[in-house]
Each structure stands twice: as structure tokens, then as C-alpha cells.
Design a protein around this motif. Sequence first.
Motif, mmCIF file in Angstrom:
data_model
loop_
_atom_site.group_PDB
_atom_site.id
_atom_site.type_symbol
_atom_site.label_atom_id
_atom_site.label_comp_id
_atom_site.label_asym_id
_atom_site.label_seq_id
_atom_site.Cartn_x
_atom_site.Cartn_y
_atom_site.Cartn_z
ATOM 1 N N PHE A 1 20.670 15.626 10.594
ATOM 2 C CA PHE A 1 19.762 14.487 10.590
ATOM 3 C C PHE A 1 18.949 14.491 9.295
ATOM 4 O O PHE A 1 17.926 15.169 9.190
ATOM 5 N N PRO A 2 19.401 13.749 8.288
ATOM 6 C CA PRO A 2 18.648 13.680 7.033
ATOM 7 C C PRO A 2 17.477 12.703 7.144
ATOM 8 O O PRO A 2 17.476 11.795 7.988
ATOM 9 N N SER A 3 16.487 12.894 6.289
ATOM 10 C CA SER A 3 15.369 11.954 6.201
ATOM 11 C C SER A 3 14.878 11.905 4.765
ATOM 12 O O SER A 3 14.972 12.892 4.029
ATOM 13 N N ALA A 4 14.361 10.760 4.360
ATOM 14 C CA ALA A 4 13.864 10.581 2.990
ATOM 15 C C ALA A 4 12.700 9.602 3.017
ATOM 16 O O ALA A 4 12.778 8.549 3.663
ATOM 17 N N PHE A 5 11.611 9.967 2.328
ATOM 18 C CA PHE A 5 10.414 9.126 2.265
ATOM 19 C C PHE A 5 9.940 9.043 0.815
ATOM 20 O O PHE A 5 9.854 10.059 0.124
ATOM 21 N N ILE A 6 9.636 7.850 0.375
ATOM 22 C CA ILE A 6 9.112 7.629 -0.970
ATOM 23 C C ILE A 6 7.853 6.778 -0.850
ATOM 24 O O ILE A 6 7.836 5.762 -0.143
ATOM 25 N N SER A 7 6.800 7.208 -1.525
ATOM 26 C CA SER A 7 5.544 6.482 -1.508
ATOM 27 C C SER A 7 5.093 6.216 -2.939
ATOM 28 O O SER A 7 5.179 7.099 -3.801
ATOM 29 N N TYR A 8 4.603 5.005 -3.170
ATOM 30 C CA TYR A 8 4.058 4.648 -4.479
ATOM 31 C C TYR A 8 2.596 4.245 -4.304
ATOM 32 O O TYR A 8 2.273 3.339 -3.531
ATOM 33 N N GLU A 9 1.711 4.948 -4.988
ATOM 34 C CA GLU A 9 0.280 4.692 -4.899
ATOM 35 C C GLU A 9 -0.092 3.590 -5.891
ATOM 36 O O GLU A 9 -0.253 3.834 -7.084
ATOM 37 N N ILE A 10 -0.202 2.376 -5.379
ATOM 38 C CA ILE A 10 -0.546 1.241 -6.233
ATOM 39 C C ILE A 10 -1.971 1.386 -6.749
ATOM 40 O O ILE A 10 -2.260 1.149 -7.919
ATOM 41 N N SER A 11 -2.875 1.819 -5.857
ATOM 42 C CA SER A 11 -4.268 2.083 -6.213
ATOM 43 C C SER A 11 -4.835 3.020 -5.168
ATOM 44 O O SER A 11 -4.127 3.458 -4.255
ATOM 45 N N ASP A 12 -6.138 3.319 -5.267
ATOM 46 C CA ASP A 12 -6.766 4.175 -4.275
ATOM 47 C C ASP A 12 -6.763 3.528 -2.890
ATOM 48 O O ASP A 12 -6.874 4.218 -1.877
ATOM 49 N N GLN A 13 -6.636 2.213 -2.854
ATOM 50 C CA GLN A 13 -6.720 1.501 -1.575
ATOM 51 C C GLN A 13 -5.393 0.931 -1.096
ATOM 52 O O GLN A 13 -5.340 0.318 -0.034
ATOM 53 N N SER A 14 -4.322 1.108 -1.831
ATOM 54 C CA SER A 14 -3.061 0.505 -1.401
ATOM 55 C C SER A 14 -1.871 1.394 -1.740
ATOM 56 O O SER A 14 -1.877 2.106 -2.746
ATOM 57 N N ASN A 15 -0.875 1.346 -0.893
ATOM 58 C CA ASN A 15 0.347 2.135 -1.066
ATOM 59 C C ASN A 15 1.559 1.340 -0.609
ATOM 60 O O ASN A 15 1.466 0.486 0.279
ATOM 61 N N PHE A 16 2.686 1.680 -1.210
ATOM 62 C CA PHE A 16 3.970 1.108 -0.817
ATOM 63 C C PHE A 16 4.895 2.265 -0.434
ATOM 64 O O PHE A 16 4.949 3.283 -1.116
ATOM 65 N N THR A 17 5.612 2.140 0.693
ATOM 66 C CA THR A 17 6.476 3.218 1.161
ATOM 67 C C THR A 17 7.855 2.690 1.520
ATOM 68 O O THR A 17 8.014 1.531 1.914
#
Length: 816
Positions: free
Chosen positions: A526-542
Motif C-alpha cells: 500500500f503506497p502513499s504519497a503527499f505533497i504540500s506547497y506553502e503558498i503563505s503562512d495562511q494558505s497551503n496547497f496539497t
Amino acid sequence: MKQIKFAVLLVFFLTSFYNYAQQGPPAGNKVKVTGKVLEKISKQPLEYATISITAPNDTKVIAGGITNPKGEFEIAIAPGNYDIKVEFISFKPSEVKGRNIQGDTNLGVVNLSEDAAQLNEVVIRAEKSTVEIKLDKKVYNVGQDMMVKGGTVSDVLDNVPSVSVDTEGNVSLRGSDNIRILIDGRPSNAINVAEALRQLPADAIEKVEVITNPSARYDAEGGSGIINIILKKGKNQGLNGTFIASTGLPETYGLSANLNYKTEKFNYFTTAGYNYRTNEGAGLTNSEYFNPDGTTKNFLDEDRDTKRTREGFNGRAGFEWTVAPNTFWTNAINYQKNTGEDRDLINYNNYDAARNFTGTSYRLNNGDTGSENVEYTSNLIKNFNDKGHKLTADLSIARNTDDSNSLITGTDDFNNTLNNQVQKQVQLQADYVLPLGKGSQFEAGYKGSFGDLNNEYYVLDSEGAALPNLSNTLEYKENINALYTSYGFKVNKFSYLFGLRWEDTNIQVNLLDTNDFNTKKYNNLFPSAFISYEISDQSNFTASYSKRLSRPRGRFMNPAVNYSSNINIFQGNPDLDPSLTDKYDIGFIKRWDKVTFNTSAYFEDTKDVFSFVRSPTGDEVNGIPVILSRPINLGKEQKFGFEFTLNYTPLKWWKLNSNFNLYNVKTTGENSYTDANGELVVQNLDNQANSWFARINSKITLPYKIDWQLTGMYNGEQKTAQGKNFGQFGMNTALSKDVLKDKATIAFNISDVFNSRIMKSYTYLENQTSYGEMQFRKRQFNLSFTYRFNKAKSDRDKNAAPKNENGGEGGGEFPG
């Protein structure tokens, strides 16, 4: 489908536009100020602590930020001399005066101490929002919700974003019941999970975590996600506690207590509760039967009246021991004992093809139930340093019994059913977390789960003899061994977490009375992968991916027949295979001062999905065909959806949170059976349907400090392969007032204000159509009184030991 695509494209467009707008002009010559904020005594990270940077002897904030779940912060600022202030509600602030910052600067660990003098002055500010939205999960804080005062765990879950509970107690996540329910990070050992959740009082829960796309550190089971219920453990110094008494209509009583005594090295906690509950319900099924040429044969109307009473005791006692400054050991014993009575009366009214009344009959099912659950749990945490290097070990040993018997009387028949179940469960788990420098982390672990269930089920005739086609003894043994590893790291504003889990499963499904023995062995990666991009201190994209598995359990596997109706019966299927799901999720979160917005688009691709099908058995009762409902491995299911959660505080005295989920489900497959004439019938069960779910919750502080909460929810209509389920609306409301100098609270709530939570459906079969309604629980009124001693309402819960965020399921979140 077009509406779904449009909604998703709109979200992507807004996200891209916001990302572009945030970038702005180049930042110029700036340096980074980093650090970590901890609570001084327990060394627990303080999330949402604020950091303010000002010019010397000036109050105007030049730059600032908040800490992440690990207590860490990072702020970009131009070189210069600054005053730096770190604050957290009800804690003494920490200040650094005249710090000369010319390059990247790490302030190290900032320890904050609780300010006892301020505790009673910050009741409003210190109160956590009912729902906290994080990158990989939603956290529901039970203590702030008046709706669940005097209620049960089922009532709690029915108020959690993305989660719904039907009137029979079945829990679903994003419209799917293919989920895994954990208690303190461990699977519930109860035989009947839905019933166990309805017996556990709401005040025993601290919070609920909803994890829609779990990583490799979690069990692979639960195709649509995991719900983790975290129980309370007292954490304040000295002796303190809470007592709750409640009563309601239909007849309901409850009394519970939470007590805690904490010293320097030991923290003793206990919870005990008694409850008596009455659930009244009603239903109907109106069916029209057809001849082979399509003309109407006859009609049958069924009216159903139900009443369930449950009396139960639950207790939990344990201690947390600080063995050494970096070693913590927790032991607890959980006990539940419940008894109950079920009354189910069905009246049958028969009509001919012209709708002329031809006769009536009845069927009365009087049953007694009883269950006893005992569980011992142990958790050991060894911290090698204060940077997250640690080893965690867990042990759980449980024994559960569930007995029921029913006396079934009717116009033409007499039967007695006996159902006795004994389940034993042992679980072992170890998790190791190793930071590998700034922003990177390695994890590995093992889990073993070993269960044994014995289920004796008999249907006796009027002479006391067992009916062979309906009686059997099921022996179910399940041994699962799992290994996992994951690695997370951070590069600039990107965070990555990759994991792999291996599970080996050995299952025996044996029907002892018929000598039918089945063994199922399989292992999966069971593989898993997570990527997060910190747009700013108040917002993130995953963006995330995981492979999940669903093993058939409980009534899905049990061949025992639900015999309350002799023409509409249910039977489990011991030959079910597990289903595998590939999950994809893209999410965006944005925080403003008064608003938190979280949205995601998700796709689930499931093979061998479980599905309930209805087919004639070939038998008849007074000329009425007997219909059997049972689960099968249907084939394939694809689910595509869009969800958003919004928390908004327009005014200090008004809080709003809402949740909306829109999805499309496409299933493909068929079911084959042999009819009464010996002919093979193939049912095409291909189906595609849209549905949606919405919930909005409002909490207002009225004059005289009276709190008013109102929640409305709606489940949209959904087409099925053999009919459709109608939409369902419900509304709950509650009022509460603090008394006795805020040491006590009186709360009054109404569940299902309009008495509208009724399951309505149409079913279309080859020679029959049916319209049905079922309401397992009617409108309820509840009044509760809560008294706290040595524990202010605004006290912030603090662990004596650094917290294992995943409740025994592993280490931290995204690195960095």
C-alpha cells in the motif's frame, strides 16, 4: 457530471489566481527568522502561537506569523534590529529586546508558561473553535458543542464535517460507509460497532479526527478514510473533574463522571457512566407484485412499529506515569456492559389486483440483548531528544461478548432465535520516528492484529428444533501482520511525505454445522504519497495518493439471517473478498482572521466493491414472494467528488461552520442467481448517480450569556442499481447557560426538531416494486446539567507527556 466538472475547474482557477496574486513583486534582500514554541512543563508544541516583530520601542508590527502543529515558525524580514514577542492565549508572553538580525537566525526553543492570573479573563478568546481544519485531517473539539451534551458518540459523529450517521447508527464518510473507526488510534473491538458507539457517552470524548486520505503509517483498512475518536484523559494539576446528569424524552437518563488526579510523576484518570435510553421508531413498506405478463397480481402494505431500550454502564480507569523525563507509560482498562429490549411489530395488510382488502396478519418480534466488553491498553513513549526522535509501543487485549434472543410470534407461525457471539482480540504495535536534519524525517513501524470470533446462531421452530437452513455456527479468525516505512522532507516551500505499507492477511471463515471451511490468504503493498506547497503562512496547497483496502466484517460476513420479517430477510455472505481502492485527493486551505476555508477534489477507484442486492428466494408466505438481501462483490466503483468546509466568525458572539460535499458514483457489475423454476437470472447492476450532502452549524451568544446552537443538514437523493433513495433533511438545536459562577452548565437540546429524518426509498425488482419508509429514532428532547470542580471552563487541556498525534498510529505530520 457537468456541474461537478465545472465546480472543480472553478476551484482550480481560484487557487491558481490566488497563488499568482500572492507572489507579487520580488521580496528583495530578506532573511529568515525561525524557532519553535513549546509549553514549558510538558514540552508540548503550541500550535497557533503568534510571533510579532517590531522596531525597538515601537508597537507597530512589521512582520509576524503563527506556529504550525509542531510549534515551529518561519518569518521573512529585512536585516536590522528588532524586538520579538511570542504569545499564546492564557500563557505569559516571551520577549527578546533589541535583537540584531543580519542573516538567517534560529531563535531556538521558546518555552511559554501558563499565566494562572489570566485564565478566568480569557474565556471567550481561549475557547477553541468547534472544528479545526488541518492539512491532512479535520479535528472536531467535542467540548464546545452543546448539541451532544447528554448524548452519545453517534450524536458526536453526526455533527462532524464530512461525516453522517443514519437513523440506524451506521457511520459514513463523504457518503461512503467504507471507513475505519478507531478509538485512541486503535480499531474498536466491539462486535457491533454501531451499537457500541450509541452506548458510549459523548462526554467521554475529547475530540474526533477525520482523515480522508491516510498515509502509510495508518492501517490500510478503510477505503474512504479513517475516523479517530480520542477519549479524555485528565491533565490538570491536582484533583479535578466533571459530573454530568441528563434526562430526556423519549425516556432517557444518564449520569457520568470524569475524575483526574495529577502529581509530578503520575496522572490518574477515570471515567464512569450509567445510561438508560429509549428509541422509538416506525416504518412502512408498500409493495405491488406483478404476474409474468406484467399485469398486477396483488398488493401488500406493511406497517412497522419499533421500540428499543438500552441500559448500560461504561467505565475507564488508568494512569500516566512519567518514568523518566523522556519516558512516559500509560495504562488503562475499559469496561462496557449493556442490556436491552427490542420490540418490533409488523402488521401486514393484503389486497387483490383491484386494491380490495383481502386479509391481515401480524408478526411480533420481542428480543433481549446483552453485551460485555473488557479491554486493557498500554502505551509507552520513549523520547530520545526534544527534536522528535522517539519510539512508541502499544498493546491492546480485549474480550467481547454479545448475546441476543428473540421470540417471534405471528398469525401463522412461531419461532425463537438465539445469537451468541464471543470475540477475542490482541493488537501489538511499535512506531519509530527519526528526524534526519532540518525538515526531514524517517518513520518505520510494525503492527500485529489477531482476532477470533465465534458466533452461534439458531432459529428454532415451535417444537424447539433448529431449522437447518437458517441456523449455523460461524468461526471467524483473522491474523494481520503489517510493516510500514515513510520518509518526509522539505525543500523550500514544498513538503513531501512518501510511504509504503505491507500487510499480510490470513482469514479463516468456517461454518461448523455444515463443515464448510474457507481460508483466505493474501498480502498487499500500500503506497502513499503527499505533497504540500506553502503558498503563505495562511494558505497551503496539497496533493495526495494512497491505496486502501476494505475487509468484509460483522454482518457482511455472518450467514445468520435477520428474521424479524419473514418476507424481507437479510443474510451475510461469508465468501466475500476484500475490495481495493486507489484514492486521489487535491486540497487547498486558506486562513484569514475570521475565516478558514478548506476545499478538496477527490477520486476513488474501487475494485470488488461490496454492494447489497435483493433477489427472490423462490419461497412464498401466504402468496407473497420472500426477498433476500445480501452483500456481494459487485465489480467496480468509481467515485468523483468535490468538498469544502468553511469556518467563519463574523462577530465575537457568532460562529458559523459549514460543510458541503457533491459527488458522482459509477458502479459496474452484475449478480446471478437461480430462480424458483431453476433458471439462471442475471441482474445488470450498472448504475451512475449524483448526490450531495450539506451541513451548516451556527453558534450565537445571546444576552445574559446564553449560548444558542442550530444545525441543519441535508442528504440529497441518490439513484441506486435497484431503485433510489430520497433526500433527507434534519435539524437540531440547543441552548446552554453557565451558572454557579461558571462552575456549572445547563444545556437543553432537541434532536431532529421537525421529526423529518426518515429513510425513504423505492425498490424495483423483476416482479415487484416497493416504496419504503423507516425511522429508527424519532425526535428527542434532552436536558443536562454539568458541574466542574477545580477545573475552569477555559482550562486548556495539556498532556503530561509529549503527545502522540496519531493516537498510537505513528509519528508526526508533514516535516518542517
